[in-house]
Design an enzyme around this catalytic site. Structure first.
Site, PDB file in Angstrom:
ATOM      1  CB  ILE A   7      -0.939   0.018   1.224  1.00  0.00           C
ATOM      2  CG1 ILE A   7      -1.815  -1.232   1.252  1.00  0.00           C
ATOM      3  CG2 ILE A   7      -1.806   1.283   1.210  1.00  0.00           C
ATOM      4  CD1 ILE A   7      -2.695  -1.340   2.486  1.00  0.00           C
ATOM      5  CG  ASN A  92      -3.651   5.795  -0.992  1.00  0.00           C
ATOM      6  OD1 ASN A  92      -4.760   6.297  -1.129  1.00  0.00           O
ATOM      7  ND2 ASN A  92      -2.769   6.247  -0.109  1.00  0.00           N
ATOM      8  CE1 TYR A 159      -4.739  14.134  -7.732  1.00  0.00           C
ATOM      9  CE2 TYR A 159      -6.905  14.863  -8.472  1.00  0.00           C
ATOM     10  CZ  TYR A 159      -6.118  14.054  -7.658  1.00  0.00           C
ATOM     11  OH  TYR A 159      -6.707  13.170  -6.796  1.00  0.00           O
ATOM     12  CE  LYS A 163      -4.898  10.572  -8.659  1.00  0.00           C
ATOM     13  NZ  LYS A 163      -4.419   9.373  -7.937  1.00  0.00           N
ATOM     14  CB  THR A 196      -7.356  13.464   2.889  1.00  0.00           C
ATOM     15  OG1 THR A 196      -7.518  14.067   1.595  1.00  0.00           O
ATOM     16  CG2 THR A 196      -8.025  12.095   2.918  1.00  0.00           C
TER      17      THR A 196
END
Length: 256
Positions: A7, A92, A159, A163, A196
């Site tokens: 992870i 992640n 970004y 992605k 977050t």
């Protein structure tokens, strides 16, 4: 049935929540990849009698051969110890910056964005697939994507591009792995809007550099953000679904 998880971005935010949940699973082992280990998670793992190791690595460094080599050493050790029948990679780790119009972008920051959000998952996936091909067992890769990979946002060109690249990389992976007798199952999942540190930086952005700021402020103020723990629970449930991998690019909200 033992499960080994790799992870990334494991020391905080969604990654920390993923590690914490996985450590509750009997027979699971976790390799957290992050710039520094989380002593809090180490203490929790010790209390639970779970196995948590760390690969301390800066994914923005671009030293992919060293990353692949270190991952290989750890996984070969785990394989030699036996009792692992399921192999999991969760890519992640992610960064948002630079925020603002592309014409004003700090190109060094843009390069780091692509390295963490796209190139690192590609490097780790390549190494993971090579290593586990000989191990057998059930192999699955979960790439944490974003709705920004499917919808353009003013000020998020790096970004969004990274992605979108991660999504399409996953589509290509599915074609390749489906052609193998024991191919890995792969999915790129948008996890929804999670509370977050990344969201805090979005709310702090200058509106002239990010025009959709008000939407994210409103989501926060109205309680519309998922907690990292809730998001981790949904993602891990998706990871173990029988239909995982049938569609290479998904939104976790479609499975809630």
């Amino acid at each position: 049935m033992g499960t080994f998880y790799v992870i990334t971005g494991a020391s905080r935010g969604l990654g920390e929540a993923l590690v914490r949940r996985v450590l509750r699973e009997p027979g699971s082992r976790v390799l957290g990849v992050a710039r520094s280990r989380s002593e809090r998670l180490m203490e929790e793992a010790g209390t639970a009698g779970a196995r948590l190791d760390w690969l301390e690595f800066d994914l923005a460094s671009g030293d992919w051969n060293r990353l692949s080599g270190q991952l290989g050493e750890r996984m070969e050790q785990v394989q030699a110890e036996g009792n692992v029948e399921r192999w999991r990679l969760i890519n992640n780790a992610g960064v948002l910056e630079p925020i603002g119009p592309a014409q004003d972008a700090d190109l060094y920051a843009a390069e780091l964005n692509i390295a963490v959000n796209l190139t690192a998952p590609m490097a780790l996936t390549s190494a993971f697939l090579r290593l586990t091909e000989a191990y057998g067992g059930d192999r699955r890769i979960l790439n944490i994507s974003s709705g920004a990979g499917r919808k353009p946002y003013f000020g998020w060109s790096s970004y969004c591009a990274a992605k979108a690249g991660l999504d399409h990389f996953t589509r290509c992976l599915k074609l390749e792995q489906d052609a193998l007798a024991n191919g890995a199952k792969v999915v790129s999942a948008a996890p929804g809007v999670i509370d977050t540190a990344m969201q805090a930086s979005i709310r702090a952005a200058d509106v002239s550099r990010f025009r959709d700021k008000a939407r994210f402020v409103q989501l926060h103020e109205s309680g519309g953000l998922l907690s990292p723990d809730d998001a981790a629970e949904r993602l891990l449930r998706l990871l173990e679904m029988p239909e995982f991998g049938d569609e290479p690019v998904v939104d976790i909200r479609d499975f809630s």
